[in-house]
Write a protein that holds these residues in place. Structure first.
Motif, PDB file in Angstrom:
ATOM      1  N   UNK A 154       0.832  -1.204   0.000  1.00 25.19           N
ATOM      2  CA  UNK A 154       0.000   0.000   0.000  1.00 25.19           C
ATOM      3  C   UNK A 154       0.867   1.254   0.000  1.00 25.19           C
ATOM      4  N   UNK A 155       0.302   2.327  -0.542  1.00 25.11           N
ATOM      5  CA  UNK A 155       1.060   3.577  -0.675  1.00 25.11           C
ATOM      6  C   UNK A 155       0.236   4.736  -0.126  1.00 25.11           C
ATOM      7  N   UNK A 156       0.957   5.706   0.410  1.00 23.08           N
ATOM      8  CA  UNK A 156       0.319   6.908   0.983  1.00 23.08           C
ATOM      9  C   UNK A 156       1.238   8.093   0.743  1.00 23.08           C
ATOM     10  N   UNK A 157       0.672   9.216   0.299  1.00 24.70           N
ATOM     11  CA  UNK A 157       1.453  10.442   0.118  1.00 24.70           C
ATOM     12  C   UNK A 157       0.831  11.569   0.935  1.00 24.70           C
ATOM     13  N   UNK A 158       1.707  12.281   1.646  1.00 24.56           N
ATOM     14  CA  UNK A 158       1.259  13.399   2.479  1.00 24.56           C
ATOM     15  C   UNK A 158       2.124  14.612   2.148  1.00 24.56           C
ATOM     16  N   UNK A 159       1.470  15.721   1.754  1.00 25.62           N
ATOM     17  CA  UNK A 159       2.195  16.963   1.486  1.00 25.62           C
ATOM     18  C   UNK A 159       2.145  17.850   2.728  1.00 25.62           C
ATOM     19  N   UNK A 160       3.262  18.540   2.972  1.00 18.05           N
ATOM     20  CA  UNK A 160       3.338  19.378   4.164  1.00 18.05           C
ATOM     21  C   UNK A 160       4.267  20.557   3.893  1.00 18.05           C
ATOM     22  N   UNK A 173       4.943   7.178   1.630  1.00 18.77           N
ATOM     23  CA  UNK A 173       5.022   5.964   2.437  1.00 18.77           C
ATOM     24  C   UNK A 173       4.624   4.751   1.607  1.00 18.77           C
ATOM     25  N   UNK A 174       5.300   3.644   1.856  1.00 17.87           N
ATOM     26  CA  UNK A 174       4.887   2.332   1.385  1.00 17.87           C
ATOM     27  C   UNK A 174       4.814   1.430   2.603  1.00 17.87           C
TER      28      UNK A 174
END
Length: 441
Positions: A262-268, A279-280
């Motif tokens: 699974x993958x997740x992207x967070x902009x900050x 993230x993976x």
């Protein structure tokens, strides 16, 4: 009786309790002008004041005034010389001081000072080894050794220095060390992982009923160590790289091919720039090829600055914390803050006045380890005062640098006699003459 609240006086009480349990190894026929208590407190005072000349100044003050800050601040009776301290401490095992770390930890926990360090439902404890002595000549039975290609031998001492850390916290809280030293009955030289297992066996009971997650580098992320962590009632977040864990990454390659990673992207926004946290993650993959294989959860973080694509941080971890969109950023942040054991612990001890790598004394038995432990306690006591003593915190903030603070207390105690540690702190904060002992003029 209600426990006393943490203060410098209570910290010294904890140290004195440990000293009272020490057996004097010297024969009655030997010269015992100085007690173990004076030797231990003398060594501790030099580390706490960050000055080997502190005792020399206090002997001079005592000869002029009949009293010194070594007595009023630290409770010493007589002031031994540095060689006398070394001779006495060489025969005292450092383990006799380990209980002080636990007393401080339990007090911090009881009084709520660990609340800011709570993360992932408990506390993070970073494990990392560091070397604190080396020589081509001096050696003892507790030394490890390294033979070089040219035939020369380096003798050295190293230890694991566990600390409580948390993302966003600038302080770390020292726990009892574990020394990496030759073990009786073992042919192989001791190593960091074996020492970490001993630390777990000795100290895990102190954390019973508490949620503890251990942080460590790739040395720790192998099944025997992970199994012992779980058996001790703790969790872990250990670095796990492809170069050392081919079985894990073979599984990841397969799972990624079928869409299970699974993958997740967070902009900050950080410091006026847009940054991307990618993230993976996957749950429940075998840690090794051979059976039985422990199932672990894996995640990877790539932290990138979007304006130029520069990778600011990249690492991978294994854990037993369940990973999902909510938890994976927290687990990665926890694994990432393991660096604090280097920046906020080892580097402070080496470069900010504690001189961890300086040879304060080697001895033939326990001296090097005993001195390291007292140095760690001095560092811990200052950390505790920063957390619990408002006046102390105000002075540290006012003085800005660690070096300037210690220069001030050393200069003041060289010329002025204070009736107690709070008196010294009050004088530094308010400049009140009433805090001085009357005959210090």
């Amino acid at each position: 009786m209600e426990p006393m609240k943490l203060s410098f006086g209570v910290l010294i009480v904890y140290l004195n309790r440990a000293i009272l349990q020490m057996k004097d190894p010297r024969l009655a026929s030997n010269g015992t002008k100085y007690t173990i208590r004076d030797a231990v407190l003398g060594a501790f005072s030099m580390f706490f004041m960050q000055s080997e000349s502190f005792l020399e100044h206090q002997r001079h003050m005592n000869s002029n005034q009949g009293k010194s800050n070594a007595q009023t601040l630290f409770g010493m009776i007589k002031i031994p010389t540095v060689p006398q301290i070394r001779n006495i401490l060489d025969e005292i095992s450092a383990t006799a001081l380990f209980g002080v770390f636990n007393h401080v930890y339990q007090s911090l926990r009881r009084e709520g000072h660990l609340k800011p360090f709570e993360y992932l439902g408990g506390l993070l404890v970073a494990l990392d080894g560091t070397q604190y002595f080396d020589s081509h000549k001096l050696n003892c039975k507790c030394c490890s050794s390294r033979t070089h290609k040219n035939g020369t031998v380096t003798y050295f001492h190293s230890a694991i220095l566990p600390v409580i850390v948390a993302p966003g916290q600038s302080q770390v809280i020292s726990l009892a060390p574990e020394f990496i030293t030759p073990q009786d009955g073992h042919q192989k030289q001791d190593c960091e992982v074996a020492a970490a297992k001993r630390w777990l066996k000795t100290h895990a009971p102190e954390f019973q009923g508490q949620a503890i997650t251990l942080l460590g580098d790739g040395l720790y992320s192998h099944q025997p160590m992970c199994e012992q962590v779980i058996a001790s009632g703790m969790n872990f977040i250990f670095t796990c790289l492809e170069t050392s864990h081919t079985a894990v990454y073979d599984w990841l390659k397969y799972l990624d091919g079928i869409g299970e990673v699974k993958k997740l992207e967070v902009k900050q926004w950080n410091s006026n720039s847009s940054e991307l946290y990618s993230y993976q993650y996957v749950n429940g993959i075998p840690l090794r090829d051979s059976q039985p294989a422990m199932k672990v959860n894996w995640c990877k973080l790539i932290h990138t600055r979007q304006s130029d694509g520069e990778i600011l941080y990249e690492n991978s971890f294994i854990t037993r914390h369940e990973l999902n969109e909510q938890s994976v950023p927290l687990v990665a942040a926890a694994g990432r803050c393991r660096w604090k054991t280097e920046n906020e612990n080892h580097n402070v001890l080496k470069t900010k006045g504690y001189h961890l790598e300086h040879n304060f004394g080697h001895g033939q038995q326990h001296l090097a380890a005993c001195l390291l432990t007292l140095n760690l306690l001095a560092f811990l006591f200052h950390t505790v005062l920063h957390l619990t003593d408002l006046a102390y915190g105000q002075i540290r903030l006012k003085r800005v640098t660690r070096k300037g603070f210690f220069q001030d207390i050393l200069s003041l105690t060289k010329y002025l006699l204070f009736e107690s540690w709070p008196s010294l702190i009050d004088f530094m904060l308010y400049g009140s003459a009433s805090t001085l002992v009357a005959n210090s003029s």
